[in-house]
Design a protein around this motif. Structure first.
Motif, mmCIF file in Angstrom:
data_model
loop_
_atom_site.group_PDB
_atom_site.id
_atom_site.type_symbol
_atom_site.label_atom_id
_atom_site.label_comp_id
_atom_site.label_asym_id
_atom_site.label_seq_id
_atom_site.Cartn_x
_atom_site.Cartn_y
_atom_site.Cartn_z
ATOM 1 N N ALA A 91 1.873 -6.500 0.262
ATOM 2 C CA ALA A 91 0.571 -6.520 0.943
ATOM 3 C C ALA A 91 0.684 -7.387 2.188
ATOM 4 C CB ALA A 91 -0.520 -7.068 0.017
ATOM 5 N N ALA A 92 -0.185 -7.115 3.152
ATOM 6 C CA ALA A 92 -0.202 -7.887 4.394
ATOM 7 C C ALA A 92 -1.605 -8.420 4.624
ATOM 8 C CB ALA A 92 0.237 -7.022 5.578
ATOM 9 N N LEU A 93 -1.688 -9.715 4.897
ATOM 10 C CA LEU A 93 -2.941 -10.338 5.282
ATOM 11 C C LEU A 93 -2.909 -10.519 6.794
ATOM 12 C CD1 LEU A 93 -5.608 -11.756 4.554
ATOM 13 C CD2 LEU A 93 -4.308 -13.870 4.266
ATOM 14 N N VAL A 94 -3.699 -9.717 7.501
ATOM 15 C CA VAL A 94 -3.747 -9.789 8.959
ATOM 16 C C VAL A 94 -4.813 -10.823 9.333
ATOM 17 C CG1 VAL A 94 -4.119 -8.530 11.115
ATOM 18 C CG2 VAL A 94 -3.045 -7.384 9.171
ATOM 19 N N VAL A 95 -4.363 -11.969 9.849
ATOM 20 C CA VAL A 95 -5.279 -13.064 10.168
ATOM 21 C C VAL A 95 -5.778 -12.889 11.604
ATOM 22 C CG1 VAL A 95 -5.566 -15.561 10.272
ATOM 23 C CG2 VAL A 95 -4.001 -14.556 8.595
ATOM 24 N N GLN A 99 2.209 1.230 8.761
ATOM 25 C CA GLN A 99 3.431 2.005 8.926
ATOM 26 C C GLN A 99 4.565 1.472 8.057
ATOM 27 O OE1 GLN A 99 4.335 2.170 13.132
ATOM 28 N NE2 GLN A 99 2.250 2.813 13.641
ATOM 29 N N ALA A 100 4.522 0.175 7.745
ATOM 30 C CA ALA A 100 5.530 -0.419 6.868
ATOM 31 C C ALA A 100 5.244 -0.149 5.399
ATOM 32 C CB ALA A 100 5.597 -1.929 7.115
ATOM 33 N N GLY A 101 4.113 0.488 5.086
ATOM 34 C CA GLY A 101 3.772 0.807 3.702
ATOM 35 C C GLY A 101 3.059 -0.301 2.970
ATOM 36 N N CYS A 102 2.550 -1.314 3.702
ATOM 37 C CA CYS A 102 1.852 -2.445 3.086
ATOM 38 C C CYS A 102 0.394 -2.100 2.798
ATOM 39 C CB CYS A 102 1.843 -3.649 4.035
ATOM 40 S SG CYS A 102 3.329 -4.614 4.010
ATOM 41 N N ALA A 103 -0.109 -2.596 1.676
ATOM 42 C CA ALA A 103 -1.555 -2.662 1.502
ATOM 43 C C ALA A 103 -2.061 -3.737 2.458
ATOM 44 C CB ALA A 103 -1.897 -3.012 0.063
ATOM 45 N N ALA A 123 -5.368 -7.428 -6.006
ATOM 46 C CA ALA A 123 -5.997 -6.164 -6.411
ATOM 47 C C ALA A 123 -5.459 -4.999 -5.581
ATOM 48 C CB ALA A 123 -7.513 -6.266 -6.272
ATOM 49 N N LEU A 124 -5.297 -5.212 -4.278
ATOM 50 C CA LEU A 124 -4.727 -4.172 -3.410
ATOM 51 C C LEU A 124 -3.307 -3.820 -3.838
ATOM 52 C CD1 LEU A 124 -5.848 -5.201 0.195
ATOM 53 C CD2 LEU A 124 -6.440 -3.100 -0.991
ATOM 54 N N THR A 125 -2.520 -4.841 -4.173
ATOM 55 C CA THR A 125 -1.144 -4.605 -4.611
ATOM 56 C C THR A 125 -1.114 -3.774 -5.881
ATOM 57 O OG1 THR A 125 -0.434 -6.703 -3.629
ATOM 58 C CG2 THR A 125 0.995 -5.745 -5.293
ATOM 59 N N ASP A 126 -2.019 -4.076 -6.818
ATOM 60 C CA ASP A 126 -2.082 -3.307 -8.067
ATOM 61 C C ASP A 126 -2.467 -1.858 -7.805
ATOM 62 O OD1 ASP A 126 -1.373 -5.561 -9.462
ATOM 63 O OD2 ASP A 126 -3.430 -6.090 -10.020
ATOM 64 N N ARG A 127 -3.436 -1.654 -6.908
ATOM 65 C CA ARG A 127 -3.847 -0.276 -6.619
ATOM 66 C C ARG A 127 -2.731 0.476 -5.886
ATOM 67 N NH1 ARG A 127 -9.055 -2.796 -6.180
ATOM 68 N NH2 ARG A 127 -8.985 -3.079 -3.915
ATOM 69 N N ARG A 128 -1.968 -0.222 -5.063
ATOM 70 C CA ARG A 128 -0.833 0.398 -4.374
ATOM 71 C C ARG A 128 0.230 0.863 -5.359
ATOM 72 N NH1 ARG A 128 3.940 -2.153 -2.454
ATOM 73 N NH2 ARG A 128 4.924 -1.115 -0.663
ATOM 74 N N ALA A 129 0.345 0.167 -6.504
ATOM 75 C CA ALA A 129 1.379 0.478 -7.495
ATOM 76 C C ALA A 129 0.866 1.341 -8.652
ATOM 77 C CB ALA A 129 1.959 -0.824 -8.052
ATOM 78 N N SER A 130 -0.430 1.677 -8.655
ATOM 79 C CA SER A 130 -1.011 2.373 -9.814
ATOM 80 C C SER A 130 -0.714 3.872 -9.781
ATOM 81 C CB SER A 130 -2.520 2.146 -9.844
ATOM 82 O OG SER A 130 -3.119 2.733 -8.703
ATOM 83 N N ARG A 131 -0.833 4.502 -10.952
ATOM 84 C CA ARG A 131 -0.718 5.961 -11.066
ATOM 85 C C ARG A 131 -2.029 6.506 -11.618
ATOM 86 N NH1 ARG A 131 4.403 8.163 -10.184
ATOM 87 N NH2 ARG A 131 3.521 10.174 -10.754
ATOM 88 N N LEU A 132 -2.495 7.589 -11.007
ATOM 89 C CA LEU A 132 -3.764 8.204 -11.417
ATOM 90 C C LEU A 132 -3.474 9.405 -12.302
ATOM 91 C CD1 LEU A 132 -5.521 8.054 -7.933
ATOM 92 C CD2 LEU A 132 -5.930 6.550 -9.894
#
Length: 443
Positions: free
Chosen positions: A257-261, A281-285, A339-348
């Motif tokens: 994940a990326a936190l853009v400050v 583009q790097a695939g980060c949440a 939470a974003l990281t978990d959703r990025r790794a989840s399967r529906l």
């Protein structure tokens, strides 16, 4: 085991760290004082895992506040390390400040190896003998640029260290803290860690490396990656700044994940948008944080900024407010990043996805071309980190960009994937040959 690499400015510490770790992660430049924060890099030697801590050049006589911060960082590295490599410049000989630094290392209680760098040939080796005067044992002659003597140095390091430490958790969440210069990235990292781990200065561009630091939050291991500020490409004039920007981009590529400050006084600028797009583009949440909210709340319209981000950025990441100085909403940022990281790794589940697809088609008819309508037959998730979906269709030629964005936005809103990059593959399903033959004969 951690090994701190210390010494005066421009003696070749970062070059040595790169040589020993087999990387180019530590910033190397002919100008002294390029390294400021301490940076950790791992390497293996004869089955032993070592963590090298690159530090800024220590000048005990420099009254500048930034130099004082670098000394503090070097002291913190000493406290964290089991062994110290004291790097000296064999060509320059014993310099003012070397004996004072040697005394500081003796009082630290750590084992020390003196590394006489820039010994490029056998004829240069006698110059290493001068450093016996430091009283820290036999100097090791090496050449960081050529690799000469570095294998013997690593053998001596391994012999000086005790048992291996347990391996760190490889499932830790990696959070890259990125943004423009001087928006408060290092201050946020220090606030999360609860100590002055990163050098903070009003001078823009203080951070030069991408610095990894481990901590825990909500019972999970978290690796915070503080990065150098990213300027607009047209303003990157110095070679050292080019390479630090490159390391920031690589940090985003290896993060979950990326936190853009952003600076709340400026709002979300066009450069902030570009940085968020880089993370996508790097695939980060991705999550945006308006820092310094405690002093800019009256000057910034939060709802307006959120609307601009939603209109400009395809990921539609969330925009939150925080203050590194007061600690306001810092915990909330970490909660959202996890939470974003978990959703990025989840399967529906596939049945749930196909119910979603039927509802989307019912709410908006697929496009038609030349009297033939696009049919969406089936959807399944085929990957994660980031999520990837495959939709079976009757004809790729009938897929329009507008309808593809409609499905992506619906998917994002339905499963709370705002800020999570996702990929949709439209897979054309060919009609079985036997059925085509039946239709031909019937005609």
């Amino acid at each position: 085991m951690k090994v701190a690499v210390v010494g005066s400015p421009n003696v070749g510490k970062s070059s040595l760290v790169n040589r020993l770790s087999g990387s180019r992660e530590a910033v190397v430049h002919a100008r002294p004082g390029v390294t400021r924060d301490r940076k950790e890099l791992t390497t293996d030697w004869n089955g032993r895992r070592l963590t090298l801590i690159d530090t800024g050049g220590v000048d005990l006589e420099d009254p500048d506040s930034l130099a004082s911060s670098i000394i503090d960082q070097a002291r913190a590295a000493l406290a964290d390390a089991a062994l110290v490599l004291f790097v000296v410049d064999a060509k320059a000989g014993l310099r003012p400040g070397d004996e004072e630094l040697a005394d500081l290392l003796r009082r630290s209680g750590r084992a020390v190896i003196v590394v006489a760098n820039k010994i490029d040939g056998a004829a240069d080796e006698p110059s290493a003998a001068e450093f016996h005067r430091l009283g820290l044992g036999e100097p090791m002659p090496v050449s960081a640029t050529q690799g000469r003597g570095t294998g013997d140095l690593l053998d001596r390091v391994v012999d000086a260290l005790g048992e291996d430490e347990p391996e760190p958790d490889e499932h830790a969440v990696r959070l890259a803290v990125i943004g423009r210069p001087n928006v408060g990235k290092s201050s946020i990292v220090n606030r999360v860690l609860g100590r002055e781990r990163m050098i903070v200065s009003p001078l823009a561009g203080t951070t030069r490396d991408a610095i990894d630091e481990r901590t825990t939050h909500a019972g999970r291991e978290l690796v915070l990656v503080d990065t150098a500020g990213l300027r607009r490409q047209a303003k990157v004039s110095e070679s050292v700044e080019y390479y630090t920007a490159l390391r920031s981009r690589r940090a985003a590529e290896r993060a979950d994940a990326a936190l853009v400050v952003c600076d709340a006084a400026d709002g979300v600028t066009a450069q902030d948008m570009r940085i968020a797009d880089l993370a996508m583009q790097a695939g980060c949440a991705t999550l945006l944080a308006l820092n310094k909210w405690d002093i800019a709340a009256d000057a910034c319209d939060l709802e307006h900024e959120r609307a601009r981000v939603a209109a400009k950025l395809r990921l539609r990441p969330r925009v939150l407010t925080c203050s590194a100085v007061s600690g306001r909403h810092i915990t909330r940022l970490l909660d959202e990043a996890l939470a974003l990281t978990d959703r990025r790794a989840s399967r529906l589940p596939t049945p749930e996805l196909n119910r979603f697809l039927a509802e989307a088609v019912a709410s908006r008819q697929p496009p038609a071309k030349a009297g033939h309508r696009l049919k969406l037959l089936y959807i399944a998730q085929i990957g994660e980190r980031p999520p990837r979906f495959a939709i079976s269709i009757n004809s790729r030629a009938r897929v329009t960009r507008d309808y593809a964005y409609f499905l992506e936005n619906r998917l994002r809103a339905r499963y709370r994937l705002e800020g999570v990059p996702l990929v949709i593959d439209f897979v054309e399903r060919r009609e079985p040959r036997s059925r085509r033959g039946q239709r031909t004969r019937a005609a």
